[in-house]
Design a protein around this motif. Sequence first.
Motif, PDB file in Angstrom:
ATOM      1  N   GLY A  10      75.665  59.694  22.417  1.00 39.48           N
ATOM      2  CA  GLY A  10      76.644  59.543  21.405  1.00 39.48           C
ATOM      3  C   GLY A  10      76.290  58.271  20.475  1.00 39.48           C
ATOM      4  N   ALA A  17      75.866  49.933  22.065  1.00 39.55           N
ATOM      5  CA  ALA A  17      75.556  51.284  23.081  1.00 39.55           C
ATOM      6  C   ALA A  17      75.077  52.289  22.099  1.00 39.55           C
ATOM      7  N   GLY A  18      75.059  53.444  23.098  1.00 44.45           N
ATOM      8  CA  GLY A  18      74.889  54.591  22.568  1.00 44.45           C
ATOM      9  C   GLY A  18      73.400  54.731  22.046  1.00 44.45           C
ATOM     10  N   GLN A  43      85.114  53.123  17.510  1.00 45.76           N
ATOM     11  CA  GLN A  43      85.121  52.035  18.432  1.00 45.76           C
ATOM     12  C   GLN A  43      84.498  50.634  17.693  1.00 45.76           C
ATOM     13  N   ASN A 110      81.757  49.796  29.507  1.00 50.40           N
ATOM     14  CA  ASN A 110      82.102  48.493  29.936  1.00 50.40           C
ATOM     15  C   ASN A 110      83.084  48.011  29.002  1.00 50.40           C
ATOM     16  N   LEU A 115      85.343  57.923  27.102  1.00 55.91           N
ATOM     17  CA  LEU A 115      84.088  58.506  26.498  1.00 55.91           C
ATOM     18  C   LEU A 115      83.954  59.918  26.892  1.00 55.91           C
ATOM     19  N   HIS A 197      78.048  44.988  25.930  1.00 57.62           N
ATOM     20  CA  HIS A 197      78.230  46.209  25.476  1.00 57.62           C
ATOM     21  C   HIS A 197      77.012  46.873  25.438  1.00 57.62           C
ATOM     22  N   GLY A 198      76.605  47.965  26.214  1.00 56.90           N
ATOM     23  CA  GLY A 198      75.383  48.644  25.964  1.00 56.90           C
ATOM     24  C   GLY A 198      74.315  48.312  26.928  1.00 56.90           C
ATOM     25  N   SER A 199      74.672  47.584  28.060  1.00 62.76           N
ATOM     26  CA  SER A 199      73.570  47.108  28.995  1.00 62.76           C
ATOM     27  C   SER A 199      73.305  48.498  29.809  1.00 62.76           C
ATOM     28  N   GLY A 200      74.311  49.426  30.204  1.00 61.40           N
ATOM     29  CA  GLY A 200      73.722  50.738  30.880  1.00 61.40           C
ATOM     30  C   GLY A 200      72.808  51.458  29.971  1.00 61.40           C
ATOM     31  N   CYS A 201      73.145  51.836  28.808  1.00 56.72           N
ATOM     32  CA  CYS A 201      72.353  52.500  27.891  1.00 56.72           C
ATOM     33  C   CYS A 201      70.826  51.898  27.820  1.00 56.72           C
TER      34      CYS A 201
HETATM   35  N1  PLP Z   1      77.297  55.880  24.712  1.00 55.15           N
HETATM   36  C1  PLP Z   1      78.062  55.434  23.620  1.00 55.15           C
HETATM   37  C2  PLP Z   1      78.431  56.516  22.598  1.00 55.15           C
HETATM   38  C3  PLP Z   1      79.217  54.395  23.963  1.00 55.15           C
HETATM   39  O1  PLP Z   1      80.044  54.193  23.101  1.00 55.15           O
HETATM   40  C4  PLP Z   1      79.141  53.725  25.165  1.00 55.15           C
HETATM   41  C5  PLP Z   1      80.050  52.688  25.320  1.00 55.15           C
HETATM   42  O2  PLP Z   1      81.157  52.173  24.454  1.00 55.15           O
HETATM   43  C6  PLP Z   1      78.324  54.190  26.051  1.00 55.15           C
HETATM   44  C7  PLP Z   1      77.240  55.133  25.875  1.00 55.15           C
HETATM   45  C8  PLP Z   1      78.103  53.357  27.573  1.00 55.15           C
HETATM   46  O3  PLP Z   1      78.117  51.814  27.289  1.00 55.15           O
HETATM   47  P1  PLP Z   1      77.529  50.969  28.305  1.00 55.15           P
HETATM   48  O4  PLP Z   1      75.971  50.966  28.169  1.00 55.15           O
HETATM   49  O5  PLP Z   1      78.162  49.559  27.883  1.00 55.15           O
HETATM   50  O6  PLP Z   1      77.975  51.444  29.645  1.00 55.15           O
END
Ligand code: PLP
Length: 247
Positions: A10, A17-18, A43, A110, A115, A197-201
């Motif tokens: 997304g 992130a995303g 967001q 986070n 979502l 914000h975006g650490s997992g991605c």
């Molecule tokens: N993908 C999208 C489009 C997001 O907006 C988000 C968080 O807002 C995520 C994935 C996951 O983000 P994170 O890496 O912080 O878990």
Amino acid sequence: MRPVVLVIAGHDPTGGAGIQADIEAIHAAGGHAVTLITALTVQDTNGVRSFSLTPAKILMQQAEVLLADIHPQAIKLGMLGHPDTVGVVKTVLNALPGIPLVLDPVLAGNLSGKLSDASLPQALLALLPRTTLLTPNSVELDQLLQGRTLNHLFEQGVDHVLITGGHRPGPTLINELHNAHGCLWRSEITRIPGEFHGSGCTLASACAIGLAQGLSIPEAVQRAQHYTTATLERAYSPGRGQYLPWR
Ligand code: PLP
């Protein structure tokens, strides 16, 4: 040649992130991202307000045209949002047998705010037989397991699971890489202060480009972890909320 990663995820307008996180992390490691955008989110760096899904028909058309032209060396799945999108992804995966797949089950980010549809955890189970590396945080893992043991994921066909501990409290952040035989690798990092914000991605995409470059799963995970930690150490705040990794 730059290895190509197909990213299905997304859009986050903050760029933290995303899909933007995915493109930046893949680019930083020398790869090229081709992208199918599953959803537009509303967001800021404080939280998610809402999201709108890309119609499944358009996603399918994009995938058919793209994949007739470009062959990826790895696939990374991020926010899918709804079972209809999972249906498209299943068709795309059938057309790409044998390619490593990193599945970041974006159920709990986070930030506060949803979502995904409530039925998504159940729908994601259909992707597990194709998953090389699943990268849930501890909250997402609980939603996928629904009280079952980790072994359930391996029984469904997942190769490896990287459990990230960012949502657990405490001064040390523990990430663990498991396969069906047990824990292969564990990292303990002193928690970097702040909210990100975006650490997992970033982590999941850094793993995907490593696999596209031919690294083994433990090698790809360790390099990705090292890279992600570095992006968090130099994180910055362009808004009034969370910090964004500097990829
Ligand atoms: N993908 C999208 C489009 C997001 O907006 C988000 C968080 O807002 C995520 C994935 C996951 O983000 P994170 O890496 O912080 O878990």
